[in-house]
Design an enzyme around this catalytic site. Structure first.
Site, PDB file in Angstrom:
ATOM      1  N   GLY A 202       0.609   0.061 -13.431  1.00 32.09           N
ATOM      2  CA  GLY A 202       0.088   0.350 -14.465  1.00 32.09           C
ATOM      3  C   GLY A 202      -2.051   0.528 -14.765  1.00 32.09           C
ATOM      4  N   GLY A 203      -1.967  -1.056 -13.873  1.00 32.98           N
ATOM      5  CA  GLY A 203      -3.326  -1.257 -13.925  1.00 32.98           C
ATOM      6  C   GLY A 203      -3.618  -2.141 -15.026  1.00 32.98           C
TER       7      GLY A 203
ATOM      8  N   LYS B 197      -9.163 -12.078  -3.776  1.00 30.90           N
ATOM      9  CA  LYS B 197     -10.334 -11.635  -3.584  1.00 30.90           C
ATOM     10  C   LYS B 197     -10.803 -10.474  -4.422  1.00 30.90           C
ATOM     11  CE  LYS B 197     -14.400 -11.065  -1.346  1.00 30.90           C
ATOM     12  NZ  LYS B 197     -15.173 -11.959  -1.398  1.00 30.90           N
ATOM     13  N   TYR B 198     -11.780  -9.608  -4.582  1.00 30.42           N
ATOM     14  CA  TYR B 198     -12.404  -7.717  -5.602  1.00 30.42           C
ATOM     15  C   TYR B 198     -12.687  -7.841  -4.313  1.00 30.42           C
ATOM     16  CZ  TYR B 198     -13.210  -4.442  -7.978  1.00 30.42           C
ATOM     17  OH  TYR B 198     -13.488  -3.210  -8.359  1.00 30.42           O
TER      18      TYR B 198
ATOM     19  N   GLU C 261       2.872  -1.469  -1.146  1.00 30.98           N
ATOM     20  CA  GLU C 261       0.937  -1.081  -0.920  1.00 30.98           C
ATOM     21  C   GLU C 261       0.243  -2.123  -0.040  1.00 30.98           C
ATOM     22  OE1 GLU C 261       1.476   1.302  -5.649  1.00 30.98           O
ATOM     23  OE2 GLU C 261       0.616  -0.375  -5.391  1.00 30.98           O
TER      24      GLU C 261
ATOM     25  N   ARG D  92      10.812   0.905  -6.315  1.00 36.67           N
ATOM     26  CA  ARG D  92      11.863   1.989  -7.242  1.00 36.67           C
ATOM     27  C   ARG D  92      10.879   4.126  -6.456  1.00 36.67           C
ATOM     28  NH1 ARG D  92       6.223   3.786  -9.127  1.00 36.67           N
ATOM     29  NH2 ARG D  92       5.081   1.785  -9.958  1.00 36.67           N
TER      30      ARG D  92
ATOM     31  N   VAL E  92       5.729   8.509  -9.067  1.00 37.97           N
ATOM     32  CA  VAL E  92       5.442   9.299  -9.309  1.00 37.97           C
ATOM     33  C   VAL E  92       4.642  10.359  -7.928  1.00 37.97           C
ATOM     34  CG1 VAL E  92       3.773  10.929 -10.275  1.00 37.97           C
ATOM     35  CG2 VAL E  92       4.815   8.157 -11.352  1.00 37.97           C
TER      36      VAL E  92
HETATM   37  P1  ADP Z   1      -0.414  -2.642 -10.761  1.00 32.99           P
HETATM   38  O1  ADP Z   1       0.354  -2.860  -9.935  1.00 32.99           O
HETATM   39  O2  ADP Z   1      -0.642  -2.463 -12.216  1.00 32.99           O
HETATM   40  O3  ADP Z   1      -0.457  -0.469 -10.239  1.00 32.99           O
HETATM   41  P2  ADP Z   1      -1.461  -2.912  -7.995  1.00 32.99           P
HETATM   42  O4  ADP Z   1      -2.102  -4.289  -7.585  1.00 32.99           O
HETATM   43  O5  ADP Z   1      -0.850  -1.999  -7.922  1.00 32.99           O
HETATM   44  O6  ADP Z   1      -1.431  -2.427 -10.026  1.00 32.99           O
HETATM   45  O7  ADP Z   1      -3.762  -2.052  -8.672  1.00 32.99           O
HETATM   46  C1  ADP Z   1      -3.779  -1.339  -8.628  1.00 32.99           C
HETATM   47  C2  ADP Z   1      -5.281  -0.713  -8.739  1.00 32.99           C
HETATM   48  O8  ADP Z   1      -6.195  -1.569  -8.680  1.00 32.99           O
HETATM   49  C3  ADP Z   1      -5.337  -0.496  -6.941  1.00 32.99           C
HETATM   50  O9  ADP Z   1      -4.976   0.025  -5.905  1.00 32.99           O
HETATM   51  C4  ADP Z   1      -7.002  -0.925  -6.621  1.00 32.99           C
HETATM   52  O10 ADP Z   1      -7.632   0.193  -6.882  1.00 32.99           O
HETATM   53  C5  ADP Z   1      -6.697  -2.059  -7.704  1.00 32.99           C
HETATM   54  N1  ADP Z   1      -6.910  -3.155  -6.791  1.00 32.99           N
HETATM   55  C6  ADP Z   1      -5.926  -4.157  -7.119  1.00 32.99           C
HETATM   56  N2  ADP Z   1      -6.025  -5.323  -6.428  1.00 32.99           N
HETATM   57  C7  ADP Z   1      -7.176  -4.897  -6.258  1.00 32.99           C
HETATM   58  C8  ADP Z   1      -8.199  -6.114  -5.655  1.00 32.99           C
HETATM   59  N3  ADP Z   1      -7.887  -7.389  -4.896  1.00 32.99           N
HETATM   60  N4  ADP Z   1      -9.532  -5.831  -5.348  1.00 32.99           N
HETATM   61  C9  ADP Z   1     -10.015  -4.587  -5.042  1.00 32.99           C
HETATM   62  N5  ADP Z   1      -9.746  -3.940  -6.102  1.00 32.99           N
HETATM   63  C10 ADP Z   1      -7.759  -3.790  -6.531  1.00 32.99           C
END
Ligand code: ADP
Length: 449
Positions: free
Chosen positions: A164-165, A201-202, A275, A292, A295
């Site tokens: 959920g971010g 890495k971002y 993902e 799962r 949505v």
């Molecule tokens: P969650 O499980 O909380 O949904 P995710 O790992 O699936 O987390 O990441 C959710 C969103 O966060 C991604 O779709 C992207 O927008 C952002 N994000 C996650 N990891 C990275 C990364 N390494 N670099 C840039 N954005 C990221």
């Protein structure tokens, strides 16, 4: 085939599952909290059981009460939907122990993929491209510094149990790492009861591309054309489309092959979503697998003609997949808008009574919702009140259809994300298919206040 399934969820997804059961001649049992006694999922199910007060911890996540409901009603299987207990390995395990089929993957797969640091290392061992990052959990600030130096800034610190971010913190430079580490750890503990974090890495301006998979109990698996879920707020999806305007046939095949490698490595069964982040050079990297139904599964259903919820039930009943990879179709273009009960500018929750509710309609328009006029949007549950999905031959036509549908959709009494969606569908960048996960930041910085 099962004779009776308990649906351990609420809202639109509970209705969605109840409908699939009805079409398969399976009896459905709804569970509900005291706040949901009058909800459509309760009315439309064949039977229903109240499992507790409005607080989800005491009702929709109350394992003993849900198991009792299942036993009392003689349900042979439980469909968890998404959220609540859907990714809870303990729940899957106790269902197994009680000889009630959990409609989803095995507890072992949920445990592996629920620990994002562990999942990363297994995928690296199996040759899946993974976002560059730490080997496993980061235990202290010193280790965080060292890992970040090695990866190169900017970096993102993420909760191993994340979802959920939540539990994510960015560090643009070395001075920010300590604070980011501490906050991510605290948020992880508060949200998931596990303060484990790791570093990645971002990526700047990536796209979020995901692959829906189905795997039967014998291990036969197929993938579907990608969904692009890059339009997000606070790392949570708002709009999804399939296919992605950024993916061509060759890349699609590569993504599909990588997704199937993930399925094999995790011994994955049933429906799941792999993902990836896609960078500007069209390179993709695994971030996680959701164990799962998502949505946004309806986007894939519309763009491939496959009912994913029925497939989940069939797989759980031990039936082999009835089609091969080469039989998975690509049918035009599909887009989904998540209609949330929230302020369209700040995305803060909006609660209250829905005083007017009019759904859009016409060919190629699908609305999955459990809301109606007089429904009460409470603060207890997530803000999703409807999913508006369109399907057309081409992306341009789908966009036109979505604009029409958004203009017909009337919800009064609460604030919703509809005005936000209208803005997106008028945005030249979006219309051209040129967008990334930073779309929203750019949109708001371009909007004069
Ligand atoms: P969650 O499980 O909380 O949904 P995710 O790992 O699936 O987390 O990441 C959710 C969103 O966060 C991604 O779709 C992207 O927008 C952002 N994000 C996650 N990891 C990275 C990364 N390494 N670099 C840039 N954005 C990221």
């Amino acid at each position: 085939m099962f004779k009776k399934i308990l649906v351990a969820n609420r809202g639109e997804i509970a209705l969605r599952i109840i409908r699939a059961c009805r079409e398969m001649d399976i009896q459905s049992v709804a569970i509900y909290s005291e706040a949901d006694a009058g909800s459509p999922h309760v009315r439309f199910a064949d039977e229903s059981v109240c499992v507790g007060p409005p607080d989800p911890a005491l009702s929709y996540r109350n394992i003993p009460n849900i198991l009792s409901a299942s036993e009392i009603t003689g349900s042979e299987a439980i469909h968890p939907g998404y959220g609540f207990l859907a990714e809870n390995a303990h729940f899957a395990e106790v269902c197994e122990a009680a000889e009630i089929k959990f409609i989803g993957p095995s507890p072992d797969s949920i445990v592996l993929l629920g620990d994002k640091a562990k999942a990363r290392s297994v995928m690296i061992e199996n040759g899946v491209p993974v976002v560059p990052g730490s080997k496993g959990r980061i235990l202290g600030e010193k280790e965080a510094h060292e890992a970040a130096e090695q990866i190169g800034y900017p970096v993102i610190i993420k909760a191993v149990a994340g979802g959920g971010g939540r539990g994510m913190r960015l560090a643009w430079k070395a001075e920010e790492i300590e604070q980011a580490f501490q906050t991510a750890q605290m948020e992880a503990k508060a949200s998931f009861g596990d303060d484990g974090v790791y570093i990645e890495k971002y990526f700047i301006d990536p796209r979020h591309i995901e692959i829906q998979v189905l795997a039967d109990e014998k291990g036969k698996a197929v993938y579907f054309q990608e969904r692009d879920c890059s339009i997000q707020r606070r790392h949570q999806k708002l709009i999804e489309e399939s296919p992605s305007p950024a993916v061509d046939d060759a890349l699609r095949k590569e993504l599909g092959r990588a997704a199937l490698k993930v399925v094999e490595a995790a011994h994955y069964k049933n429906a799941g979503t792999v993902e990836f982040l896609l960078d500007k050079d069209q390179k993709f990297y695994f971030i996680e697998m959701n164990t799962r139904i998502q949505v946004e599964h309806a986007v894939t259903e519309m763009a491939t003609g496959i009912d994913l919820v029925k497939q989940q039930i069939q797989i759980a009943a031990g039936k082999p997949l009835a089609f091969k990879q080469s039989q998975v179709k690509s049918l035009g273009h599909s887009i989904e808008c998540r209609i949330n009960a929230e302020c369209p500018e700040k995305f803060t929750p909006s609660t209250g009574v829905i005083t007017a509710f009019h759904l859009p309609g016409g060919p190629g328009i699908r609305v999955d919702t459990a809301a109606d006029v007089q429904s009460v949007v409470t603060p207890y549950y997530d803000s999703l009140i409807a999913k508006l999905i369109v399907h057309a031959d081409s992306r341009d036509e789908a966009i036109k259809k979505m604009k029409g549908a958004l203009s017909e959709f009337v919800i009064e009494g609460i604030k919703t994300s509809i005005p936000f969606h209208r803005k997106v569908f008028d945005n030249p960048g979006f219309i051209k298919g040129r967008y990334s996960t930073s779309f929203l930041e750019r949109l708001s910085s371009a909007t004069p206040s």
